[in-house]
Write a protein that holds these residues in place. Structure first.
Motif, short mmCIF file in Angstrom:
data_model
loop_
_atom_site.label_atom_id
_atom_site.label_comp_id
_atom_site.label_asym_id
_atom_site.label_seq_id
_atom_site.Cartn_x
_atom_site.Cartn_y
_atom_site.Cartn_z
N ALA A 95 12.10 1.29 6.52
CA ALA A 95 11.21 1.36 6.50
C ALA A 95 10.85 2.71 5.57
O ALA A 95 10.65 2.60 4.80
N GLY A 96 11.55 3.51 6.55
CA GLY A 96 11.13 5.18 5.95
C GLY A 96 12.49 5.25 4.45
O GLY A 96 11.63 5.42 3.83
N ALA A 97 13.35 4.77 4.40
CA ALA A 97 14.35 4.26 3.29
C ALA A 97 13.49 3.17 1.92
O ALA A 97 13.10 4.11 0.51
N ILE A 98 12.81 2.26 1.89
CA ILE A 98 11.43 1.92 1.44
C ILE A 98 10.47 2.96 0.97
O ILE A 98 9.77 2.84 0.08
N ALA A 99 10.26 3.30 2.32
CA ALA A 99 9.06 4.53 1.70
C ALA A 99 9.62 5.19 0.56
O ALA A 99 8.51 6.03 0.18
N VAL A 150 9.74 7.80 -5.25
CA VAL A 150 10.68 7.99 -6.17
C VAL A 150 10.05 7.80 -7.33
O VAL A 150 10.08 8.06 -8.41
N VAL A 151 10.13 6.11 -6.92
CA VAL A 151 10.29 5.15 -8.72
C VAL A 151 8.72 6.01 -8.74
O VAL A 151 8.71 5.24 -10.17
N THR A 152 7.22 6.15 -8.10
CA THR A 152 6.67 6.71 -8.39
C THR A 152 6.58 7.92 -9.44
O THR A 152 5.62 7.80 -10.52
N VAL A 153 7.31 8.79 -8.82
CA VAL A 153 7.22 9.97 -9.68
C VAL A 153 8.08 9.58 -10.66
O VAL A 153 7.91 10.18 -11.71
N LEU A 154 9.09 9.37 -10.89
CA LEU A 154 10.11 8.80 -11.86
C LEU A 154 9.15 7.42 -13.01
O LEU A 154 9.18 8.43 -14.06
#
Length: 135
Positions: free
Chosen positions: A9-13, A18-22
């Motif tokens: 769950a932490g890795a998915i969050a 990261v994707v949002t920032v990119l």
């Protein structure tokens, strides 16, 4: 919840962040830069322009008309002349506001904040990043 599920769950969050920032990072950066440029130009006075860009080629004030106008012609990094037109109310001649940026002939008018800072980058006040000369 099992420890493995917490890690997943932490890795998915983290991946979502990261994707949002990119994805949104470039638009955030562009908006920040636009606000910065607008702020510089909104508060620019003739004295600040001279302090940032050096002595103008021409500095003339027309006080005979309302509003009072001041015209500065400066050279940019490419030795092109750029005209900064300021205006102030006759009742408050020390409250200058930037009215227009153009070439002295009036044929080319720089209307967007990006083009105004682009033609006269010294107004930004930031040191420009220049490549190091190779030895």
């Amino acid at each position: 919840m099992k420890p493995t599920n917490k890690i997943v769950a932490g890795a998915i969050a983290l991946a979502v962040v990261v994707v949002t920032v990119l994805v949104k990072g470039p638009s955030w950066q562009k908006r920040t830069q636009e606000r910065h440029q607008k702020s510089i130009l909104a508060n620019l006075t003739p004295e600040q322009a001279v302090a940032l860009c050096g002595r103008p080629i021409l500095d003339e004030i027309q006080a005979s008309q309302s509003p009072v106008t001041r015209r500065l012609v400066m050279r940019n990094d490419y030795a092109l002349a750029v005209e900064l037109d300021f205006a102030a109310a006759a009742s408050e001649p020390q409250k200058w506001r930037l009215a227009e940026v153009q070439d002295p002939s009036g044929e080319i008018k720089y209307q967007s904040p990006a083009s105004q800072i682009g033609v006269l980058p010294c107004l930004d006040g930031k040191p420009e990043k220049k490549p190091d000369p190779k030895p």
